[in-house]
Design a protein around this motif. Sequence first.
Motif, PDB file in Angstrom:
ATOM      1  N   ILE A 183       0.761  -1.303   0.038  1.00  0.00           N
ATOM      2  CA  ILE A 183      -0.048  -0.072   0.050  1.00  0.00           C
ATOM      3  C   ILE A 183       0.785   1.223  -0.087  1.00  0.00           C
ATOM      4  O   ILE A 183       0.555   2.239  -0.835  1.00  0.00           O
ATOM      5  N   TRP A 184       2.095   1.324   0.731  1.00  0.00           N
ATOM      6  CA  TRP A 184       2.796   2.300   0.771  1.00  0.00           C
ATOM      7  C   TRP A 184       3.505   2.487  -0.457  1.00  0.00           C
ATOM      8  O   TRP A 184       3.555   3.708  -0.921  1.00  0.00           O
ATOM      9  N   ARG A 186       2.286   1.799  -3.619  1.00  0.00           N
ATOM     10  CA  ARG A 186       1.339   2.231  -4.332  1.00  0.00           C
ATOM     11  C   ARG A 186       0.952   3.723  -4.104  1.00  0.00           C
ATOM     12  O   ARG A 186       0.671   4.636  -5.079  1.00  0.00           O
ATOM     13  N   THR A 187       0.928   4.021  -2.967  1.00  0.00           N
ATOM     14  CA  THR A 187       0.789   5.389  -2.549  1.00  0.00           C
ATOM     15  C   THR A 187       1.767   6.394  -3.099  1.00  0.00           C
ATOM     16  O   THR A 187       1.544   7.467  -3.668  1.00  0.00           O
ATOM     17  N   PHE A 190       1.670   6.996  -6.667  1.00  0.00           N
ATOM     18  CA  PHE A 190       0.570   7.881  -7.029  1.00  0.00           C
ATOM     19  C   PHE A 190       1.050   9.176  -6.612  1.00  0.00           C
ATOM     20  O   PHE A 190       0.884  10.252  -7.402  1.00  0.00           O
ATOM     21  N   PHE A 350      -7.008   0.080  -6.620  1.00  0.00           N
ATOM     22  CA  PHE A 350      -5.631   0.889  -6.044  1.00  0.00           C
ATOM     23  C   PHE A 350      -4.692  -0.057  -6.081  1.00  0.00           C
ATOM     24  O   PHE A 350      -3.391   0.212  -6.390  1.00  0.00           O
TER      25      PHE A 350
END
Length: 824
Positions: A183-184, A186-187, A190, A350
């Motif tokens: 998740i980090w 991917r963030t 982004f 996401f």
Amino acid sequence: MQLLRPWLAVLICVLTLFSTAPSAQTPQPLPGTAQTVSTAPDYDAWRSFAQNAEQVLDQRALDNEALDELRAELVTFRARFLSAQDANHSRIANLREQIAALGPPPEEGASEAAEIAERRTELAEQLTELQAPGIAAQEAFRRADGLIRQVDTIRRERDAEALLSLSPSPVNPVNWVVAADAIWGRTFTFLTQVIGATEDPARMREFRSNLPVSLALLVFGFFILWRGRRWIEGFVSNLLDDSASRRNKRLLARLMSLAQIIVPVTGLMALIYALRLTSLFGDIGSEMASRIVTGGIAYFVARWAGGQIFQHRDSRSAPLQLPAARRREGRFWANLIGLALGLHAMLVAFVPREDYSDAVNAVIVFPVTAFSGLVLFRIGMLLNQHNTQDPPERIDTGFFDRMVPILGKIVMAVGIGAPVFAAIGYVRAAEALLFPTIVSLGLIVVLLFLMQVEEDVYAVVTDADDAQTDTALVPSLINFALVLASLPVFALIWGARPSELLEFWQVFSAGFSIGETRISPTNIISFLIIFAIGYTITRIIQGALETSLLPKTTIDKGGQKAIISGTGYIGIFVAALVAISTAGIDLSGLAIVAGALSVGIGFGLQNIVSNFISGLILLIERPVAEGDWIEVGSTMGTVRSISVRSTVIETFDRTDVIVPNADLISGTVTNWTRYNSQGRIIIPVGVAYGSDTRKVARILQEIAENEPLALLDPSPQVHFVDFGADSLDFEVRMILSDVGFGLSVRTELRHQIAERFKEEGIEIPFAQRDIWLRNPEALRGEPPAAPQQQPAEGKTAERTKMRYNEIDSDAGGDSGGDDPDGSR
């Protein structure tokens, strides 16, 4: 003009039938004219393709996408072969008729005329040549169908393997670190795309040029999301508050409730479009924007569905009968289930599944799965409480009321089971069980909404109240059609592929064969339409006969009923024949089936057929008509209706007795009022011995002649019939103008006879009996007396004589076998 209207309606329906019905037979081309021949399939290309398909399927080297493409091509080939099986069908039928016209072939050792033998050989060769394409098409069809089944087997095995694959457990803390890193990462990607877009001069120029439009769309979207829903809910509430024109406003309120989805989704799309115009969010932002729209639609649809199923106001017509607090709770959980669907759609976008490991996917999806399972469990509990409040008011529960608690238990089981499966590691199986259940509940709500709208439209069109709408046939048929139409949608929700549904529809459209007769849905629909038109014409003709023509004739009521019923049977039979012929159903191919059915009718349905034939005889000969007073065996009453199977007799106890028509034809029937209502009554009278018989006869004659219902020709008669054991027996006989008043006339005459005999001093005797008891002490409970020795000549038997009078209720009463009592 009023008399012509029914017949004009009949004429219009007949013209409609013959103008819309297609021809039952296809005209054959004349000799020498051109005939269009359909192009035959390329069997060489098919054999090459099928051989390659068999090889790759045996190797199982294709992925799922390639398998779907291969299956689509195989389905195309199979459809061609199916249509090619009927090639030269009409010509083959003609050749068979020509060969049959030549007679049976000669037996072994026998011979026939040379020209007939030559012609038979020529026709047989032509028949073999014409049958060859159909046989080749059947063989190719079987091969293609087998390959398709093999592809389906491979896909099902792969799907089952994927569903039952065990992923790393999402509750294991070791997997949380991997998911957090994903998740980090991917963030970070982004944010890098956003910062890169802000540093790009071209993107910034595009941003500044689109800024006014973006701001306007942002203001519009926020305003619609903030105020639009309240406006719609307030408008719908005001419609439901006003009781004037309640059906119209209820229908309008239902339709306007759809704006609760359309308006906020429009505002959301305006916001997303405004964000896209900025060109600052990169590829991940664009993908997330599209999924935000999808999630928003899921949320607003769930919110609308919650308002439909858990309504704000108390109503006996509401789908769920729950208290206000439970309905408010249901709307809350419905909003949460929509929020869970939206979160799931955005998380999958996401963090794409194909870019990360099973452990990452399991950990990311598990919180949404557990949350959705909890919400689904609570909704199932509410469904299980349906119709449990105030049970005395709702004793009569329908099918829907019985199914809702069962559905609630299933939903509760899914709400518990799916998170448990996901925690173990069966994430795909949990998702395949949980989310289709949620979407299926939404589809059920949509079905209920469509049914309510359809019933409201029917009530508005027909001006019917709620009770009439609930019992009407047309809304029920439409609701049933809606349920059938929703079955493919349910199949798609639960994993069926569109190609499989299309294939099923093609097979269904092709129909089925009985012998050499193929019956397809098109034939059935054509049959139903033509038969419905013919049935309508028959009913119109019956109505015209009953109201316009027959009342002006001298035919009695029973004859009119027989003509109307016979017209109905003939019309329905003709309508069925025309419908079968128009639909193109060849009944000649069903001869063997009809023969087998005739045997079954002869053994199993002989009583029904016997009653049917007897009903036709009753309608034609009319020995019994409606309104007649008849006696069949031990049943006596008035005929109320005569159908082709049975006759309904209303007894004098006001009960209906259904008598098979065969009993009326084969048994003995007494008809008291068939041709007239006259009938004879007999009143037995007894007087004491020593009475003046001439005087008694004269008194009885006077009383009988004074009866107003007695006919004067023949006049009433009094007969001295017998010397009875206790009385002199007389009979008063008379014929009444209406035998239906026989019981009341007997009663009145008996009163008059009793009064005159009392005045004239004539005694009506009653029977007397002497009873001797051998042991009276036993009746008093005393011990028996000791025997005493007495001289033989002085012995006397001690006897007690008791005498009592017994009134015979039958003395002077009616005789039951000669003259039945009846009254109307």
